[in-house]
Motif scaffolding. Structure first.
Motif, PDB file in Angstrom:
ATOM      1  N   PHE A  75      34.915  36.261  43.766  1.00 51.91           N
ATOM      2  CA  PHE A  75      35.670  36.012  42.531  1.00 51.91           C
ATOM      3  C   PHE A  75      34.696  35.838  41.367  1.00 51.91           C
ATOM      4  O   PHE A  75      33.823  34.976  41.398  1.00 51.91           O
ATOM      5  N   MET A  76      34.858  36.639  40.335  1.00 51.41           N
ATOM      6  CA  MET A  76      33.954  36.568  39.179  1.00 51.41           C
ATOM      7  C   MET A  76      34.220  35.296  38.360  1.00 51.41           C
ATOM      8  O   MET A  76      35.276  35.151  37.733  1.00 51.41           O
ATOM      9  N   ASP A  82      34.192  29.226  31.156  1.00 48.70           N
ATOM     10  CA  ASP A  82      35.129  28.098  31.198  1.00 48.70           C
ATOM     11  C   ASP A  82      36.330  28.377  32.093  1.00 48.70           C
ATOM     12  O   ASP A  82      37.086  27.460  32.414  1.00 48.70           O
ATOM     13  N   ALA A  83      36.525  29.621  32.468  1.00 48.93           N
ATOM     14  CA  ALA A  83      37.653  29.988  33.334  1.00 48.93           C
ATOM     15  C   ALA A  83      37.267  31.219  34.149  1.00 48.93           C
ATOM     16  O   ALA A  83      36.325  31.942  33.811  1.00 48.93           O
ATOM     17  N   GLY A  84      38.013  31.451  35.225  1.00 48.72           N
ATOM     18  CA  GLY A  84      37.747  32.597  36.074  1.00 48.72           C
ATOM     19  C   GLY A  84      38.200  33.894  35.444  1.00 48.72           C
ATOM     20  O   GLY A  84      38.978  33.920  34.477  1.00 48.72           O
ATOM     21  N   CYS A  85      37.720  35.002  35.991  1.00 42.91           N
ATOM     22  CA  CYS A  85      38.054  36.333  35.497  1.00 42.91           C
ATOM     23  C   CYS A  85      39.557  36.595  35.607  1.00 42.91           C
ATOM     24  O   CYS A  85      40.158  36.335  36.659  1.00 42.91           O
ATOM     25  N   PRO A  86      40.211  37.108  34.555  1.00 40.03           N
ATOM     26  CA  PRO A  86      41.652  37.408  34.625  1.00 40.03           C
ATOM     27  C   PRO A  86      41.998  38.449  35.685  1.00 40.03           C
ATOM     28  O   PRO A  86      43.011  38.317  36.378  1.00 40.03           O
ATOM     29  N   ALA A 110      37.652  32.469  48.866  1.00 40.35           N
ATOM     30  CA  ALA A 110      37.067  32.985  47.632  1.00 40.35           C
ATOM     31  C   ALA A 110      35.747  32.260  47.396  1.00 40.35           C
ATOM     32  O   ALA A 110      35.609  31.080  47.733  1.00 40.35           O
ATOM     33  N   VAL A 111      34.786  32.980  46.846  1.00 43.01           N
ATOM     34  CA  VAL A 111      33.478  32.392  46.533  1.00 43.01           C
ATOM     35  C   VAL A 111      33.087  32.825  45.126  1.00 43.01           C
ATOM     36  O   VAL A 111      33.210  34.003  44.774  1.00 43.01           O
ATOM     37  N   PRO A 158      33.461  42.224  40.771  1.00 46.28           N
ATOM     38  CA  PRO A 158      34.305  41.769  41.887  1.00 46.28           C
ATOM     39  C   PRO A 158      33.961  42.511  43.165  1.00 46.28           C
ATOM     40  O   PRO A 158      33.488  43.648  43.133  1.00 46.28           O
ATOM     41  N   GLY A 159      34.194  41.869  44.273  1.00 47.35           N
ATOM     42  CA  GLY A 159      33.936  42.513  45.553  1.00 47.35           C
ATOM     43  C   GLY A 159      34.598  41.754  46.683  1.00 47.35           C
ATOM     44  O   GLY A 159      35.205  40.688  46.483  1.00 47.35           O
TER      45      GLY A 159
END
Length: 229
Positions: A75-76, A82-86, A110-111, A158-159
């Motif tokens: 997870f990007m 301040d927040a994770g990738c949409p 998720a990492v 992402p992967g």
């Protein structure tokens, strides 16, 4: 807006039958590709990665939660964000109930590179219950090629990576990135990426359907609250 042509029901059925031939061919090709994927060699993971999660520090082996397989979604979420990738959030939104993966001896996590104190409030905001760990300060993201250095800057992508456990030995079996994630999210699509597959008797290579004690076959699918985990 360009819309499909309007035809009679008979014309539609004829066109649908013609397309169905190609869809079945695509399904057979996908099955063959999945079998080839399960035939990939694997590499032992010798590094002692340390993550932080809801229960504190954890190793890669801990992320298996005692099961034989592990699917990690990269997870990007960079440390400075301040927040994770949409887009990654959209992917995680579509992950189904994990009981069906667990019934096939497969864990999901998720990492992200962000510190866990940043991950926790964002996870709560999104309402997710999937295990999510921080790899902050370690080489996990770099080693599995989701944090890359380009022109002197770190770039996230992402992967998804799959791992297999044999007692206390952990093996990396597969990874895919970016467009390789298209169409993934369902239980079967994730299992198709793993070394053991869906664990159905019809799958090639033979002998993996119940190799680790999981009941084989779609007839063993249950309501998610009826599995013996």
């Amino acid at each position: 807006m360009s819309l499909p042509e309007i035809v009679s029901r008979g014309q539609w059925r004829a066109a649908r039958a013609e397309l169905l031939v190609k869809e079945k061919a695509a399904t057979r090709a996908r099955d063959a590709l999945n079998a080839e994927r399960r035939g990939l060699p694997m590499v032992e993971v010798g590094e002692e990665y340390v993550f932080e999660g809801g229960d504190g520090k954890a190793t890669l082996l801990d992320l298996f939660e005692g099961r034989h397989q592990l699917v990690v979604y990269h997870f990007m979420f960079a440390p400075e964000w301040d927040a994770g990738c949409p887009s990654c959030s959209g992917f995680l939104d579509q992950i189904g109930h994990l009981a069906h993966l667990k019934a096939r001896g497969t864990s999901f996590a998720a990492v992200s590179r962000a510190p866990y104190p940043k991950i926790l409030p964002f996870k709560a905001r999104m309402g997710w219950t999937v295990p999510w760990y921080s790899s902050y300060g370690g080489d996990f993201n770099h080693d599995f090629e989701v944090t890359l250095e380009r022109e002197g800057e770190l770039v996230e992508r992402p992967g998804l990576s799959c791992f297999l456990r044999d007692r206390d030995r952990v093996f990396h079996t597969y990874s895919t990135y970016e467009r390789g994630l298209d169409g993934l999210g369902s239980t079967t699509s994730l299992l198709d990426l793993t070394a053991l597959g869906r664990q159905e008797e019809w799958e090639e290579p033979k002998g993996r359907a119940s190799a680790f004690g999981a009941p084989a076959g779609s007839e063993h699918i249950r309501y998610h609250d009826e599995y013996d985990d």
